[in-house]
Design an enzyme around this catalytic site. Sequence first.
Site, mmCIF file in Angstrom:
data_model
loop_
_atom_site.group_PDB
_atom_site.id
_atom_site.type_symbol
_atom_site.label_atom_id
_atom_site.label_comp_id
_atom_site.label_asym_id
_atom_site.label_seq_id
_atom_site.Cartn_x
_atom_site.Cartn_y
_atom_site.Cartn_z
ATOM 1 N N ARG A 93 0.833 -1.203 0.000
ATOM 2 C CA ARG A 93 0.000 0.000 0.000
ATOM 3 C C ARG A 93 0.870 1.256 0.000
ATOM 4 O O ARG A 93 0.542 2.255 -0.653
ATOM 5 C CB ARG A 93 -0.950 0.003 1.197
ATOM 6 C CG ARG A 93 -1.845 1.234 1.238
ATOM 7 C CD ARG A 93 -2.876 1.157 2.346
ATOM 8 N NE ARG A 93 -4.019 0.331 2.002
ATOM 9 C CZ ARG A 93 -5.098 0.769 1.361
ATOM 10 N NH1 ARG A 93 -5.163 2.030 0.950
ATOM 11 N NH2 ARG A 93 -6.100 -0.035 1.114
ATOM 12 N N GLU A 136 -10.174 5.370 7.584
ATOM 13 C CA GLU A 136 -8.741 5.662 7.535
ATOM 14 C C GLU A 136 -8.344 6.922 6.768
ATOM 15 O O GLU A 136 -7.353 7.565 7.131
ATOM 16 C CB GLU A 136 -8.013 4.462 6.912
ATOM 17 C CG GLU A 136 -8.103 3.211 7.743
ATOM 18 C CD GLU A 136 -7.595 1.989 6.995
ATOM 19 O OE1 GLU A 136 -6.465 1.572 7.266
ATOM 20 O OE2 GLU A 136 -8.344 1.471 6.140
#
Length: 1338
Positions: free
Chosen positions: A887, A1270
Site C-alpha cells: 500500500r 482511515e
Amino acid sequence: MDGELVFFVNGNKVVESNPDPAVTLLRYLRTKLRLTGSKLGCGEGGCGACTVMVSRYNSRTDTISHYSVNACLAPVCSLHGLAVTTVEGIGSTKTRLHPVQERLAKAHGSQCGFCTPGIVMSMYTLLRNNPQPTHQQIEDNFSGNLCRCTGYRPILQGMSSFAKGVCSMGDKCCRSEASNSSSGTPKGQVDCGSYEASNSVSDRPLKYDPSQEPIFPPELKTKFHLYETSLKFSSEHVTWYRPVTLDELFDLKKHFPTAKIVAGNTEIGIETRLKNMDYPILIAATHIPKLRQVWISTNGITFGSSVSLATMDEVLRKAVTDMPEYKTRSFRAFIEMLKWFGGHQIRNVASIGGNIVTASPISDLNPLLVAARATVTVGSKNSNTREFVMDGDFFKGYRKTAIQQEEVLVSVTIPFTRENEYFRGFKQSHRKEDDISIVNAGMAVRFQEGTDIVDDLLLVYGGMAATTTLASNTRALLRQREWNNQLLERACELLASDLPLDPGSPGGMVEYRRTLTTSFFFKFFVDVREKLRRCKDNARNGTEFAAKDVTQDITRGVSEGVQLYQDVAADQDPGDAVGRPLVHTSALQQTTGEAIYVDDLPKVEGELYAALVLSTKAHAKIVSVDPSEALRMPGIIDYVSLKDVPGATTWGLVVPDEEEIFASEKVIFEGQVIACVVGESQQAARRAAKNVKVEYEELTPIITIKEATEASSFYGSEVTIANGDLEQGFGESDHVIEGEVHIGPQEHFYMETQAVAARPTNEDGGMEIMSNSQFPSGAQSLVAAALNVPANRIVSRAKRVGGAFGGKAVKTTHVILPVAVAAAKLNRPVRCMLDRDDDMVMTGTRHTYLGKYKVGFTKTGLIKALEVNLFSNAGCTLENSYSVMARSLRSIDNAYNIPNIKVTGYMCKTNTASATAFRGFGSPQAMFVTETWMDTVADVVGRSPVEVRELNLNREGQLTFYGMEVKNANVRRVWEQCLRQSEYFTRRQNVDDFNNKHRWKKRGLSLIPTKYGISFGAAEDFLMQACALVTVYMDGSVMLAHCGVEVGQGLHTKMKQVASRALGVPVQDIYTQDVCSDKIHFTSSTAASTGSDLNGGAVQNACEILADRLQPYKESNPKGTFKDWVTAAYFDRIHLSAAGFYRTDRAEFDPTTGRGSYYNYFTTGVACSEVEIDCLTGDHQVLQTDIVMDVGKSLNPAIDIGQIEGGFMQGYGLFCLEQHKTTPSGSILTRGPGTYKIPSFRNIPIKFNVSLLKDSCNSKAVYSSKGIGEPALFLASSVFFALKDAIKSAREDAGESREFRLDSPATPERIRLACQDRFTRQFPSAEEGTFTPWYVEL
C-alpha cells in the site's frame, strides 16, 4: 485501631471487615460490587477511564465537598467514611438518564465508549460543584481524561450545553438559525450543544436540575465522629494505618521509619504496580487536622503537608484576587504551574507534602518552592519541630531530601514576594496538558531598592540533573550586576556551566534541554526588564508588544467548530434511516456504563486468571525457565508453557507458522510470551508471573532501520513499482533535489487493552472464545489448530471492542492462544486482560519508515520524475508488513500525477515487536514522504506550496502510475472547496503579516490533500467479501448478524440503517447482538475502511431477499404493518431468515505487471491548518483546521464526521506529538500514558470545521457511500507542514536557510531546535557514535 471499613457507593452502605490495603477502589468496584462501568484503561491515573466522584463531609465547616478521583489509584481503605458515586449511580437506561449521559450520547460524543464513563463522571463532578460552569471551565475540566476515538470535539459540544451565558458561537449559534433546511442543501451542527434527530433518545435534551441529585448519605453526617477514628487494616503483603493526630503519626513513623506516608497514593500506586516496588507499611496522613490546615501570616501562606494541590490552587487564587499584586507574584507562578500538573483527578488528592518528599528531579513544584525560598516544618517523636529553608542543599540526591527518615513533613510556607522582587515559573513537556516535564524552572530576582541592580537571583531547574538544581554559580556571579543585555549574555554562559548534561544522559534530548535553560531565562529576563521599565515610566510604552512576543505563552481560546453535511431529500420516507445522523446504537449504554466489554463479563463458576510471562530481552537464547517460586505463591493453580500445547505450537495469520505461542529456544523481541501463570485472582497471577525466573544468554539485537540496513537484515528482496522513463523525466527537469525523511512509530493506545475469556464447553474438546479481536474467524481457526480440534468446535465471539485501529486484527492472538491453551489444560474457564504496560511492550506499533527521495521538476514546479526508496521497520516477524509496504508503494503519489516514477520498498528485520496494521496501513508514511519533497519543491522554485500542489493534482480520468483510473475521486472539487471555505488566501496574508511583526512567535498555514484507496488491495482481493444473517421475528422485530466487529466506528449503527431502508422497518426495531462464528461462517477482518462496504452489501442482500418474500403479503394487505406481513408469511410457511452475501467486483489488476485497479475506489479529502509556535520552547497550538471530505452519499453523516475528526486527531498524534522511545538494547521506554502522550482535549484545533462534499456518488459501495475510517488520518499532516511553514519564518529571521529536514513527529524538541538561534547554537550536538544514546527511534 483495627476496625471495619465503611463507605457508601451510589447511596448503598458497604461494610468490609477485612479489607486488603493493596486493593484499589477500581478493583473493589469491579470485582466485589460488580460495578463494571468504571474502566481500567492504564492503572496509573493517566487516562481517566476509571474516574468516579468522591464526596466528603467536613464536620468543622458543616459542608460537603465533591471531587473526582482515579479509582485505579485510590486504595479502597482510603474511602472510610466517604461516599463514592460511579457512572451507574447517576443514571440508567432502565430508570432515567442523567442529562450528562443523555447529552453526551446525543452529541455523538462516544465511539468505542470505553473512555465514556470516566468522561461522564468528570463532567458530573463539575456540575455538582458548579451547576453553571463557563465554557472555559468545562474545557479545563477534562485535563485528566483521554479519548482515542472521537477527536474530542463532539464531547465538548455536548458538554458545552451546560455552560452558562451566551453560546460560544455568538450570532452564529445554531439556536439562532433555522433548524431545518430544504432538500439537498447542506445541513450542519454548530459546536454549542445542538442536537440532531436521533434513533434512541428524544430530540429535546433533558434539563439539568441540581436539586434532583442524590443526597449525601445522612449517616456519614450524623455519625461523622465514628468515621474520624484511627484505623489499621492488614493483609499478607501490606499494613495500612490511618492516624488522626500528629502524635499518632510521629509514633508510627518512629516504629516504622521506612514506612511511606500517603495522601492520594498517586506516586506509590504507580510505583507498586509499574515499578514492582514493595511498601509493606503505608500510613495515610489524610485525617490529621494539623496537616490539612491552611493559614495566612504576615510572612506568607502556610500549607499543611496533606493539603491537596487542588486546595492549594484555590487558596492561591483567592490570595491573588484579594492581595496586592506585588505580594502574590510567586503565587501566580504556582497557579499557572498547577494548571498543567496532572489532571483534576490527580490534583484533587495529591498533596503538596507528597510532592516535596517524593523529590522527583522533574517535580513541577519543587523548583518554584526553592525559588520562592519556601520554608518547611518537620517533626518527629523525640525532638521538637524544626524549620529550614528549601534551598540549593535541600535535595541531597536522587529522591532524597534533607528531611530525616524518622521525621514527618508538617507544613510548607510560601512567603509573599516583595515589591522589588519578580518571579516566574516555566515548564516544557511533550504535551501541554497532564504531562511530566522535560525541563521546568522557578526563577526569582530581587533588586536593590529603587534600582535595577541585582540583589539576589535564584534560577532553579528540574530535569537537568538527578535533583532539583539551583544554578549557584550563576547566582553568585550575577549579584550586584545591572539587569541589561550584558547580564543576559553572561547568564547564558554561566547557566551552560552550572547545568551540564553529558551526551547520552538519562532522559535524552540533551541539546534541547540545555537550550531550554537559557531560553527560559531569556523569557524571564525580558519579562522582568519590561516590568522594570513600566515601574520607571509608570506607563505602558512601545516595548511592551515586543516583550509579549517573548514572554507570553501561546494562549488557547474556547473550542468552536461547524460540521456541514447534505440533508436527506425532502421526499425520503421518514422511516428510511439512511443518510440521517443517528446516534451510535450503543451510545446510551456507553454513557451509563451498561455497555459490556470483555473484562466486564460476569465471572463464571471456577473461572481462573492468566498472567503472561514476557521476555525482558530483545534477542537472547533461553537458558532456563524456573517457575517453582511462582507455583509456591498463594492462589496459584498452574504454570502453562510450550509443552502444554496439544496441537500446533506455531501460528501465523498472514505468514504461516512464523510465531510461537510460547517461546521455545530463544526470544526475538522484548515482550515475547514465554509462558503463562494461572491463578485464582488476577492479582495473584500477575504477582506470580513476575516471579518466574528466566535465565538468558543475550545475543546482539538489531533495533533500528539504520542497524538493519547496515547488517542487510531484510525480509526477502526489495519490491519495486515503476512507470514511465525515469531517466528521460530527470533529463526534462530544470531542478533535481535529493533528500530523506524519517517518520516514527505510533502506539495504537486503544483504551481497552487486549482481552480474552476462554470457556471450555466440556464436550468434544469445544471452547468458546470471547475476545476483543477485529478478526473473530482468525481467532477461531488458530485456537482450533492449537487445541488440535476442528474449527467447528470453537465458537469465537466479539461483542464490542474498546478501540482497535488495526492493533487487534492480528495482535490479539498473542493473548488468545496462551489463554486458550491454559483453559484446555485445566478444563476450566480462564480470562486475561493485559496491563497497559504489557500491552504496549508486546503488541507492536505502526511501521517506522525512512524515505529517501530524488525528485525532478520544472521551474514552475511541475513534477517530471520521482525515485523513492522506502525502508520500513517490520520487526521480528513479517506479519502483514508486505501488505503494508504494497500500500505504501501505491500511495507514494498521494493525490498527484507523476508521469515518471520508480518506488522501491525494503522491509527491515529487527528485534522489535512486529509492526502491525494501524489506521492508514502504510499510506500515511508514504504520503508524508511525498508532501515533504513537495514542500521543498515549492521553496526551490519560489512559489507557494498551494500553487505547486494544485499544479500537480490528479484530474478525473487520469491513470495512477500503477494503472488505476482516478474516477469519481473529486480531488480538485474538494481542493477548491477547502480553499474557499478556509478562506486560505486571506489567512495566508494574515499569517505573513503576523510573522513580519513577531520574532519569537510564528504562525504557519498549510493545505494538504489525500487520496486513499479503499479495499484490502488486489493482492488480498479474497478478503473483499462478507456475509450476513437477518432474521425476522413474529413481533416484527429484526435480528441482524454480520461479519463486522463494532470497534467504535459505528458499524452496527450503519448496518441497522441499511437494513432499515432495505426492509422498510424503523431502525429501532432492528437489533445486533455480537459477531459470532456459529452464526457467521467466516469474518474478514474488520479493517481497511471496508466494514460498511462489505457488510452493508451483505446486509442489503439478505434484507432484499426477505423483502421479496414479504412482498406478496404487503401487496395483499397494503394498509397492514410489518408485523402483520410477517405473521401472514409465517402462517404461510415462508422462511423468515435470510443469509446474505456480498463480494466486490474482482479487481482488474495484473499481478505480473503490477498494473490495474488495485483498489475498489478512492476516498479523498483536503485539510487546511493554521498553527502558532513559540520559537523559544517549541510549543505550538493549532489555531484552526478546515476539512472537506468526499464520503459519497453518507450512510450517517454524524458518524462519518466523527470518523474524520477522530482520524484527524490520531494523525495529529502521529505527526506532531506521539514519540515512541526504545533503548539501544531494545527495551521500550514508553509504556503508558505517563511516558507516551496521545492527543488530549486541548490539542484539538481551536476552530475545527468539517464539511462533507455535496452531490457525490459512488457506484462501488452500498447506497453510494464511501469508506471513511482511515482516509482522514493523513490530513493531520497539514498541521505538521503548517508547523514547518512557521519554522521557516523563524529561520529566515535568524539568517538560516528555509530548506531543512524535519522528521515526524514534530515534537517540541524538533520544533525548537529547527528554529535555530543564538540559544540553540550555544549547545551543538555531540557527534554520533561518540556516546550511547539514552533512547533511539526505530
